[in-house]
Design a protein around this motif. Structure first.
Motif, short mmCIF file in Angstrom:
data_model
loop_
_atom_site.label_atom_id
_atom_site.label_comp_id
_atom_site.label_asym_id
_atom_site.label_seq_id
_atom_site.Cartn_x
_atom_site.Cartn_y
_atom_site.Cartn_z
N SER A 1 131.83 -12.37 -24.60
CA SER A 1 131.39 -13.53 -23.83
C SER A 1 129.97 -13.89 -24.23
O SER A 1 129.26 -13.10 -24.86
CB SER A 1 131.43 -13.20 -22.34
OG SER A 1 130.37 -12.31 -22.03
N GLY A 2 129.58 -15.09 -23.84
CA GLY A 2 128.22 -15.53 -24.13
C GLY A 2 127.20 -14.56 -23.58
O GLY A 2 126.22 -14.21 -24.24
N ARG A 3 127.47 -14.08 -22.37
CA ARG A 3 126.53 -13.17 -21.73
C ARG A 3 126.38 -11.88 -22.54
O ARG A 3 125.27 -11.43 -22.82
CB ARG A 3 127.03 -12.85 -20.32
CG ARG A 3 126.03 -12.10 -19.46
CD ARG A 3 126.66 -11.71 -18.14
NE ARG A 3 127.16 -12.84 -17.37
CZ ARG A 3 126.39 -13.57 -16.55
NH1 ARG A 3 125.13 -13.29 -16.41
NH2 ARG A 3 126.91 -14.59 -15.89
N ASP B 1 116.53 -17.25 -17.81
CA ASP B 1 115.84 -18.25 -18.62
C ASP B 1 116.68 -18.66 -19.82
O ASP B 1 116.78 -19.83 -20.16
CB ASP B 1 114.51 -17.68 -19.15
CG ASP B 1 113.48 -17.59 -18.05
OD1 ASP B 1 113.73 -18.20 -16.99
OD2 ASP B 1 112.46 -16.91 -18.24
N ILE B 2 117.26 -17.64 -20.45
CA ILE B 2 118.05 -17.91 -21.66
C ILE B 2 119.24 -18.80 -21.33
O ILE B 2 119.48 -19.82 -21.97
CB ILE B 2 118.55 -16.58 -22.29
CG1 ILE B 2 117.34 -15.77 -22.81
CG2 ILE B 2 119.53 -16.84 -23.42
CD1 ILE B 2 117.69 -14.39 -23.31
N VAL B 3 119.95 -18.43 -20.27
CA VAL B 3 121.14 -19.20 -19.90
C VAL B 3 120.74 -20.61 -19.50
O VAL B 3 121.36 -21.60 -19.92
CB VAL B 3 121.91 -18.50 -18.76
CG1 VAL B 3 123.07 -19.36 -18.32
CG2 VAL B 3 122.39 -17.14 -19.21
N ALA B 4 119.67 -20.72 -18.73
CA ALA B 4 119.24 -22.04 -18.29
C ALA B 4 118.84 -22.90 -19.48
O ALA B 4 119.21 -24.08 -19.56
CB ALA B 4 118.07 -21.91 -17.31
N PHE B 5 118.13 -22.31 -20.40
CA PHE B 5 117.66 -23.10 -21.54
C PHE B 5 118.83 -23.57 -22.40
O PHE B 5 118.82 -24.67 -22.94
CB PHE B 5 116.69 -22.27 -22.39
CG PHE B 5 115.99 -23.08 -23.43
CD1 PHE B 5 114.88 -23.84 -23.11
CD2 PHE B 5 116.45 -23.10 -24.74
CE1 PHE B 5 114.24 -24.60 -24.07
CE2 PHE B 5 115.82 -23.87 -25.71
CZ PHE B 5 114.70 -24.62 -25.37
N GLU C 1 125.55 -22.70 -18.48
CA GLU C 1 125.85 -21.91 -17.28
C GLU C 1 127.34 -21.75 -17.04
O GLU C 1 127.82 -20.66 -16.71
CB GLU C 1 125.20 -22.53 -16.04
CG GLU C 1 123.69 -22.38 -15.98
CD GLU C 1 122.97 -23.54 -16.65
OE1 GLU C 1 123.64 -24.31 -17.37
OE2 GLU C 1 121.74 -23.67 -16.47
N GLU C 2 128.08 -22.85 -17.22
CA GLU C 2 129.51 -22.80 -16.87
C GLU C 2 130.32 -21.96 -17.85
O GLU C 2 131.40 -21.51 -17.54
CB GLU C 2 130.10 -24.21 -16.88
CG GLU C 2 129.52 -25.14 -15.87
CD GLU C 2 129.87 -26.58 -16.22
OE1 GLU C 2 131.05 -26.85 -16.49
OE2 GLU C 2 128.94 -27.40 -16.26
#
Lengths: 258, 420
Positions: free
Chosen positions: B107-109, B132-136, B140-141
């Motif tokens: 997964s991305g995470r 921060d990384i995910v937000a940037f 998110e979805e």
């Protein structure tokens, strides 16, 4: 010293590479992670049939006698043969990004090591199910033996993985070498039947001592011979130092050679 | 300068590569042809020294193969210099390879963890940066979906987000601001500026001089393994552009001379037959008059082929006349590399009084403000008769190149003004 500090800083990378390797290894195969157990078990069946049924080794509980030596051997041999190509396999990473290069062989050997630990679950299951039982005091030395073997395997993997970058034939040569090495190590037979003129060679073989220790602890349920263990540890550390020195020297030009 | 203010100290480094003419890496070849594995040593860097202060941003410029990317690779420690030393003070992160170690099935995470760990972050540090990384990345979805389901744009966004959030003291960047769509690019660019304002030292290798001028405090121009000039980007970039322009001009001139020699050696007497040989496709017409030579001049009268966007260009064509061409029309067509016609006109469109070509002579067309944007342009020139019969239509008769250090895009610059 700097290398160690840096490797410590990159511990998360080692951890995630190990995880990736373990998870990715049997990806897409139906039995998946079960192969970790099936593979050595099938080898065990073959060797047991050949050596206790056909060749009649006349060793009590030969399957266990063999099993406690075979599993550590598989760890060692896969560390050097497959480990040899570990750096080459990660060439995209090496050419593009900096990290301490030793991370790669270390994580590969570590993932093989974890595999071995999992196989030990099966060993203990066999020991318990067949009613052989364990000697708990002797069992406490098991981690030390494993540690010694890990150090040896790592030393060899550092050596082979670095040399393979410059000399790709090594991967193929190592296939044969590891087979010869296996037969030159008392895994399927007892060291006592080795002819006297070959004994010096067996004694120089670091794996002889490691295998003997495993066998003493798990098969004979006795404390391992301290001098054997120390000798093995000494050889292991020597291998590791040589491996590190060679690797450090050769890694400077990895990016250009790959 | 105090020692602790220096982030990067490069001291007289050299690097050469062995270029094997035929390399044998197998045992047999190594043993048998030991002496024969010949190679040439190519010196890529011949002694480069520079220092970068903490918080400074520098741009490395130079043409392909000048050694700028090699310098960057040496800075990252992917490779080591043959001689000389490099000292880096602080944690280094490189935006050279984005998405290193991404595993498509994870997964991305999970990939954030893997990728960030390659930059030397510990789990704790990654945990702290994860949001921060995910937000940037604006993902998110999708962050728990396997990366193989991502589009290439999403993939790059994730990879860039990890790399840029490493919080390095020194950031090395190689041609990366081509990530994702225009919005995301702008975002990356702003993030870079923000990072810089926090005191991160930045080294950029880029062909986009515009980007360098916006971010960097200093440009270092590397030419053939040596530093040729360094200083404020605006000055160095101009110098570099001029140099590249001249170089291009030289090479095109050489090309032209060779072509002319070929033309001459082909011999004059067979000129008429020549029309039907390879030139045929590029050139046709009755042949009553022929374009003999085309030249382009800049505003100061120098003959050249490289012009800055917005400069004036004067084209001069010499023609020879075999038979009188009454009611002649001269035309020009300008095409870009993609074959798109950028402009075309002729003397009839421009309602020039009728004229006829009677004897050898020359004509000129003056473009007062050539606003074509950077790139190569091919020019057609033509002589026709008044009723549109080609006399000498010469396709791709001439080549010019436009250069500019303004980053606007398209075909031609439109005069504009902002009111804000």
């Amino acid at each position: 010293m700097n290398t160690i500090k840096e490797l410590y800083a990159y511990r998360q990378m080692i951890f995630s590479l190990v995880k990736k390797d373990l998870r990715g290894r049997y990806k897409g195969s139906v039995l998946g992670f079960l192969w970790t157990f099936i593979n050595p078990l099938l080898q065990l069946v073959v060797y047991t049939v050949v050596f206790s049924y056909i060749l009649k080794a006349n060793i009590d509980r030969y399957y266990l006698y063999l099993f406690v030596a075979l599993i550590p051997w598989i760890f060692f041999s896969s560390s050097i043969t497959v480990g040899a190509s570990s750096v080459v396999a990660q060439k995209d990473l090496i050419k593009k990004i900096y990290f301490p290069r030793m991370v790669i062989p270390i994580s590969y050997v570590t993932s093989c090591f974890v595999n071995m630990l999992l196989c030990f679950i099966v060993i203990f299951a066999v020991i318990i199910v067949t009613g052989v039982g364990v000697n708990f005091a002797a069992l406490l030395t098991l981690p030390i033996i494993m540690g010694v073997e890990y150090v040896m395997a790592l030393g060899m993997a550092l050596l082979t993985s670095a040399v393979t970058v410059y000399f790709r034939d090594l991967e193929h040569i190592l296939g044969i070498v590891s087979m010869m090495w296996m037969y030159m190590t008392p895994i399927m037979y007892d060291k006592s039947i080795v002819p006297d003129d070959l004994l010096p060679a067996f004694n120089l073989n670091p794996m002889t001592h490691v295998i003997e220790c495993y066998r003493t602890v798990l098969y004979n349920k006795a404390m391992p011979d301290l001098s054997t263990l120390l000798f093995a540890a000494g050889l292991g550390v020597a291998l590791l130092i040589i491996g590190c020195l060679v690797f450090n020297k050769l890694q400077r030009h990895f990016a250009e050679e790959l | 300068m105090a020692q602790n203010e220096i982030a990067i100290d490069v001291n007289n480094i050299t690097k050469s590569f062995k270029v094997f003419l035929d390399k044998g890496s197998q045992l047999k070849e190594r043993l048998l042809f030991r002496k024969r594995s010949r190679y040439e040593e190519r010196k890529v860097l011949r002694g480069i020294s520079f220092q970068v202060k903490k918080g400074e941003a520098i741009g490395l410029i130079g043409h392909n193969g000048c050694g700028k990317s090699t310098t960057l690779k040496l800075l990252t420690k992917i490779m080591y210099p043959d001689t000389g030393t490099i000292t880096m003070n602080g944690r280094v992160s490189s935006l050279i390879e984005l998405g290193a170690g991404f595993h498509p099935d994870m997964s991305g995470r999970e990939n954030i963890y893997t990728n960030a760990s390659i930059f030397g972050l510990t789990k704790k540090e990654i945990d702290a940066r994860l949001n921060d990384i995910v937000a940037f990345s604006e993902l998110e979805e999708f962050i728990d979906n396997p990366v193989r389901t991502y589009s290439s744009g999403m993939y790059m966004r994730l990879a860039f987000s990890v790399a840029i959030n490493v919080d390095a003291d020194i950031l090395l960047i190689d041609e990366i601001l081509a990530v994702g769509d225009a919005n995301f690019q702008a975002k990356c660019f702003n993030k870079l500026k923000e990072i810089k304002s926090h005191g991160t030292t930045i080294v950029i290798v880029s062909h986009s001089l515009g980007q360098i001028e916006q971010i960097c405090d200093r440009s270092i121009w590397i030419h053939e393994g040596l530093i040729r000039a360094e200083g404020p980007p605006k000055e160095i970039d101009l110098e570099y552009l001029d140099f590249m322009g001249q170089k291009l001009q030289e090479s095109t001139r050489k090309e032209l001379e060779e072509k002319q020699q070929e033309d001459e050696s082909a011999g004059q007497p067979e000129e008429e037959e020549q029309d039907e040989t390879p030139e045929e496709k590029k050139r046709w017409g009755s042949g009553a008059a022929r374009i003999k030579k085309i030249r382009a001049y800049s505003s100061d009268g120098a003959e050249q082929r490289i012009f800055r966007t917005g400069e004036s260009i004067r084209f001069r064509l010499d023609y020879t006349v075999k038979e009188k061409v009454p009611d002649a029309v001269l035309g020009i067509g300008i095409f870009n590399r993609d074959g798109v016609q950028c402009y075309g006109t002729n003397t009839r469109i421009d309602k020039l009084t009728e004229f006829s070509l009677e004897k050898n002579g020359s004509a000129e067309i003056f473009l007062e403000k050539a606003d074509l944007l950077p790139g190569e342009y091919l020019l057609d020139f033509a002589i026709e008769t008044g009723d549109g019969i080609p006399v000498d239509y010469y396709r791709e008769a001439y080549k010019i190149e436009m250069i500019s250090n303004i980053g606007d895009v398209g075909i031609s610059r439109l005069e504009h003004k902002w009111n804000i």
